[in-house]
Design an enzyme around this catalytic site. Sequence first.
Site, PDB file in Angstrom:
ATOM      1  CG  ASP A   1      -0.549  -3.055   6.713  1.00  0.00           C
ATOM      2  OD1 ASP A   1      -1.646  -3.429   7.166  1.00  0.00           O
ATOM      3  OD2 ASP A   1      -0.344  -1.904   6.284  1.00  0.00           O
TER       4      ASP A   1
ATOM      5  CG  PHE B   1      -2.008   0.897   1.291  1.00  0.00           C
ATOM      6  CD1 PHE B   1      -3.147   0.652   0.536  1.00  0.00           C
ATOM      7  CD2 PHE B   1      -1.961   2.049   2.072  1.00  0.00           C
ATOM      8  CE1 PHE B   1      -4.222   1.524   0.575  1.00  0.00           C
ATOM      9  CE2 PHE B   1      -3.038   2.926   2.114  1.00  0.00           C
ATOM     10  CZ  PHE B   1      -4.168   2.665   1.361  1.00  0.00           C
TER      11      PHE B   1
ATOM     12  CE1 TYR C   1     -10.047   2.147   6.325  1.00  0.00           C
ATOM     13  CE2 TYR C   1      -9.199   2.966   8.411  1.00  0.00           C
ATOM     14  CZ  TYR C   1      -9.058   2.781   7.046  1.00  0.00           C
ATOM     15  OH  TYR C   1      -7.927   3.210   6.425  1.00  0.00           O
ATOM     16  CE  LYS C   2      -8.431  -0.691   4.345  1.00  0.00           C
ATOM     17  NZ  LYS C   2      -6.990  -0.667   4.194  1.00  0.00           N
TER      18      LYS C   2
ATOM     19  NE  ARG D   1      -9.624  -2.514  -4.035  1.00  0.00           N
ATOM     20  CZ  ARG D   1      -9.220  -2.088  -2.851  1.00  0.00           C
ATOM     21  NH1 ARG D   1      -8.155  -2.630  -2.284  1.00  0.00           N
ATOM     22  NH2 ARG D   1      -9.869  -1.136  -2.207  1.00  0.00           N
TER      23      ARG D   1
END
Length: 420
Positions: free
Chosen positions: A205, A126, A230-231, A380
């Site tokens: 991560d 990321f 929050y995912k 995605r």
Amino acid sequence: MELTRQYAIDLDHSDPLKFFKNRFSANDPDLIYVDGNSLGRLPLDSIARAEKIVKEQWGTNLIRSWGEDWYDAPIRIGDKIAHLIGASQGEVAVSDSTTINLYKLTMAALMMNAPRRKVITDDLNFPSDLYMLQGCNYFLGNRQNIHIVHSKDGISIPAEKIIEQIDDDTSLITLSQVVFKSGYKYDVELITKAAHEKGAFVLWDLSHSVGSTEIKLNEWNVDFAVGCTYKYLNGGPGSPAFLYVRDDLQESALPPVWGWWGDTNPFSFELRFRPANNIRRFLTGTPPVLSLATMEVGIDLTLEAGMPALVDKSKKLSDYMLFLVENRLKKHGFTVGSPTDPNTRGSHISLKHSEGYRINRSLIEDFNVIPDFREPDNLRMGLTPLYTSFTDVWECVDRIERVMSGKTYTKFPVDRLIVT
Ligand SMILES: *Cc1c(COP(=O)(O)O)cnc(C)c1O
């Protein structure tokens, strides 16, 4: 597997997690939401929890709430997250954002492994993870050698390609367990073992894996980890991240940000920092209490479903989606931008199409499907085992096919909007 809608309905019927869908807000039942890997849905209990915290705790109790409930929340919730990632009690704390936690643990690891200079990461990571490394290096006088392993196909990198870079000068290997574009999943245990053989630390991560993928930090002997809530954990927009430091490293690992929440006793107001002798030393300042509260609800739901069932359903959902893509979308020019082997894949599927950006817009604006788009050509689809149903997957693919057969994407400009 079969192509009929009825087949999806049957799969839902025998899904042991099927009732969890009703625990989430669904104001628009027609919406197909496949972006839970960017922002998870709202758990219904979070609404009541938010109200309680605002009205009762803040509104009535005021500062008394710190002692009654809030002060311990970063560690209490960290201990819950520990169950989801195979860590022990006292090894996880909730604080700050993922990026800041990456910074804190990277600096700690580099300090512990000085004077080694090589840091290994990859180009599937990321951007923030890479920017953070560049920033650390800048403030350390550009003495680190940040080695970025490149992916040949933009989808995956064999673990051996990482391992062959690890040498006696390597201080840290930092990667995402599941990479954000393709969903490729690394063998954490293998790379961690190879790092330790050369005396290097690992920092994983877990942002794109926690809540949907098997994680066994203790069993794999991982040193450091961070992740997002929050995912797949449905903590709410901007809910704080977590960090993990293996128990035996906690006394020697020091945070680069010395804040009063990391002190042995914040309320003694000592003027000299005395780092707490446990995970608390990695806290910085006052946590966002409202976000912590809604986030805890998401984590409780995940615990209730249990990781083994979630991991199992995640694999089934993605296998099923790939089956439908193979049979219904390949003929429209899509290729799969994710690994086909479920053992090297997280819980989202990337589809590549040269018109991916406009297809994404048409799905959102014409067909009430929300995936997301990642440059240059990735559509995605996040499959959240807690609330994505097999019928959702069927509908999603069906609507993509309708975009293609009706060419509805052609009316959109190719220029990008700011947030994709
Ligand atoms: C989502 C995500 C982040 C987000 O970082 P924040 O600082 O919390 O905004 C970082 N890294 C990865 C791999 C992610 O998937």
